[in-house]
Design an enzyme around this catalytic site. Structure first.
Site, mmCIF file in Angstrom:
data_model
loop_
_atom_site.group_PDB
_atom_site.id
_atom_site.type_symbol
_atom_site.label_atom_id
_atom_site.label_comp_id
_atom_site.label_asym_id
_atom_site.label_seq_id
_atom_site.Cartn_x
_atom_site.Cartn_y
_atom_site.Cartn_z
ATOM 1 N N ASP A 68 0.967 -0.977 -0.233
ATOM 2 C CA ASP A 68 0.142 -0.024 0.294
ATOM 3 C C ASP A 68 1.082 1.026 -0.220
ATOM 4 O O ASP A 68 1.874 1.315 -0.237
ATOM 5 C CB ASP A 68 -0.728 -0.103 1.597
ATOM 6 N N VAL B 111 -8.385 -3.686 1.409
ATOM 7 C CA VAL B 111 -8.103 -4.682 1.919
ATOM 8 C C VAL B 111 -6.266 -4.857 1.141
ATOM 9 O O VAL B 111 -5.641 -5.766 1.767
ATOM 10 C CB VAL B 111 -8.360 -5.577 2.801
ATOM 11 N N LYS B 112 -6.774 -4.739 -0.181
ATOM 12 C CA LYS B 112 -5.825 -5.214 -1.108
ATOM 13 C C LYS B 112 -5.094 -6.461 -0.924
ATOM 14 O O LYS B 112 -4.216 -6.437 -1.743
ATOM 15 C CB LYS B 112 -4.561 -3.916 -1.552
ATOM 16 N N ARG B 113 -6.286 -7.619 -0.957
ATOM 17 C CA ARG B 113 -5.875 -8.989 -1.578
ATOM 18 C C ARG B 113 -5.585 -9.384 -2.012
ATOM 19 O O ARG B 113 -6.609 -9.065 -3.150
ATOM 20 C CB ARG B 113 -6.485 -9.715 -0.093
#
Lengths: 271, 271
Positions: A100, B96-98
């Site tokens: 991120d 969450v950018k999973r």
């Protein structure tokens, strides 16, 4: 413990051989073990694996997704599992693949690398989709905590090739630059799938450890790993999960077998 | 509630205007609010933001990293924050950018999209570094749960350009293919930074919502967003965080101001 992650990893590899064991308690695996799908079963699974492998695997790699499934109750099990592993002296690589920007990345670094965090590990996996430069703060944090990071370069799944072939070179160059001058390894490892047919990029200047998932269930053998990584095979940490976890009674014996086979194939003087 | 995520999002945009408010409780922001850095302070921060914005933001986007910092105690606060937001009727996009492979990705989908999970949101952000195809299971899961996903394409940070310029086209093509035939939007949104100087790729065939972070602290204005997204500006969800959160007394008034400015600039008949 003021030794760098690279020094600690090198010592552990020399002592225990080169295997990383993944802890991937999927619902399917819990079922195979005769457990129900619950946080209590998750905890029992993890304790069994920790007891079986902590003194024979160089590194143990819990996969965060299987704990996140249970929200805060699952994360509490992950906290205990990490504590058990560190208490047993193995190195913990937490597989979270975070990536991120600025203050958000700093928060992830604090969660997983800061020694005071309940989830502090020896290393984490990171995703470079926001650019290798976006990981700089996390790398600095890792160094300050004698920890490491493993950045995804070329993963072991077939869907990844189209995208990663275009950008893995950038990731490997960034990792090599961050590791320059460190000994025996810099803090930045990379993830390169053991199932790749060929490397496509040289790793000779990386100066960092290489996590190679794909051993066992995904099809790669210790011989494949040695052939694929050639001159840098001494820096490789092959990772196995399902192939050693599928029967609770055989976790230790299968781990020992994979470890010994990997050690034989990856030794610097192996042909 | 058997309406698709696309239908629910369209209704919410029509009712509340086009703003997404991020909940990013960094240590710096807690300090600015006069709070200490603790799980209790995190909870107080979140409750204040939820009360101030839940009826005026179309979507609220908690950033998981700031909860993960506190391990299981932080995740418990995230569970309560999501429950409060859903109770208030706003749509929750969990940032969450999973991104991972097969059974691991299925576990993430279960954690964040399955209606029975303590962390179930209306949508999540996903990272395509393992290939757009690796997200297929999560997209199927989103549809089965009337939820959505927002896949990172071009993010708002400058370090991302080198990598994402090479691969954003693949991501956008994958999203468009997944959304084909759905109305009013398909389940697959994309993330395109509001700070980009230009789009470089057409979004005309996307048929999905576009999350555009970067409004406010990162420098983009509502007018920039309207100019950048041109003919697809009706599908854009501009996201603001620090610029509305920095003073607890002004969160609501600043949110209303950003919302109204975005509504004016993004209206289909705006010039």
């Amino acid at each position: 413990m003021n030794e760098s992650f690279g020094s600690r990893l090198r010592a552990r590899l020399d002592e225990c051989g080169p295997l990383c064991v993944g802890i991937d308690p999927s619902p399917a695996l819990l079922h195979t073990w005769g457990l129900d799908d619950s946080p209590a079963a998750l905890e029992r699974f993890c304790r069994t694996v920790v007891e079986a492998v902590a003194d024979v695997a160089a590194v143990v790699k819990p996969q965060s997704a299987f704990f996140e499934r249970w929200g805060s109750r699952g994360i509490a099990v992950l906290e205990r599992t990490i504590a058990d592993l560190r208490e047993a002296g193995t190195l913990v690589l937490l597989d979270v693949k975070r990536g991120d920007i600025d203050s958000t990345m700093a928060a992830y670094a604090e969660a997983y690398l800061d020694k005071g965090s309940p989830l502090a590990a020896d290393a984490v996996t990171l995703s470079p989709y926001l650019g290798f430069g976006s990981l700089e703060g996390a790398i600095t944090s890792a160094m300050a905590n004698d920890a490491g990071v493993f950045v995804l370069a070329r993963t072991s799944n077939p869907e990844a090739a189209g995208l990663q072939r275009l950008v893995a070179g950038q990731v490997l160059a960034g990792a090599a630059a961050a590791n320059a001058g460190h000994a025996p390894f810099g803090p930045v490892g990379v993830v390169m799938g053991a199932t790749l047919p060929e490397l496509e990029h040289s790793l000779d200047d990386l100066n960092g450890p290489i996590l190679a998932p794909g051993l066992g269930a995904q099809g790669a053998t210790p011989a494949d790993v040695a052939r694929l990584f050639g001159s840098v095979r001494h820096a490789v940490l092959p990772s196995v999960s399902r192939a050693v976890l599928s029967d609770p009674k055989l976790v230790r014996s299968r781990t020992l077998r994979y470890r010994d086979e990997c050690a034989a194939h990856l030794a610097a003087d192996a042909r």
